[in-house]
Write an enzyme that holds these catalytic residues in place. Structure first.
Site, PDB file in Angstrom:
ATOM      1  CB  CYS A 186      -6.792   4.186  -7.064  1.00 26.88           C
ATOM      2  SG  CYS A 186      -8.477   3.662  -6.775  1.00 26.88           S
ATOM      3  CB  CYS A 242      -7.741   0.615  -7.607  1.00 27.68           C
ATOM      4  SG  CYS A 242      -8.430   2.042  -8.452  1.00 27.68           S
TER       5      CYS A 242
END
Length: 98
Positions: free
Chosen positions: A23, A26
């Site tokens: 991600c 993230c």
């Protein structure tokens, strides 16, 4: 999962960062969470949970997007939001539960 349950049961607010290695957003969270920890210190516990490595926890809390931030206190969900959140906003949210 029982260790996770023990951690979120405490008096101290626990900020959980649900994330995944793949991600991209993230990857923006660690420096933000570092700022939060620097400002709040030992009054908060911050935990990063990789949804791919902890699928049972991710399922239990119905994590569908990463990053998702959750604040627990005494085992109760006090706050939940998906997406990257600025440090000052997180600090303001957590301070409500100190």
């Amino acid at each position: 999962m029982s260790k996770f349950q023990d951690i979120i049961q405490g008096e101290k607010p626990v900020l959980i960062d649900f994330s995944a290695e793949w991600c991209q957003p993230c990857r923006m969270m660690p420096p933000i969470l570092k700022q939060v920890k620097q400002q709040l210190g030992d009054r908060i516990r911050i935990l990063k949970v990789d949804v791919d490595k902890n699928p049972a926890i991710a399922r239990k809390y119905m994590i569908q997007n990463v990053p998702t931030l959750m604040v627990f206190k005494k085992g109760e969900v006090k706050f939940r939001q998906a997406g990257v959140i600025p440090a000052q906003q997180i600090i303001g949210i957590v301070q409500q539960f100190l």
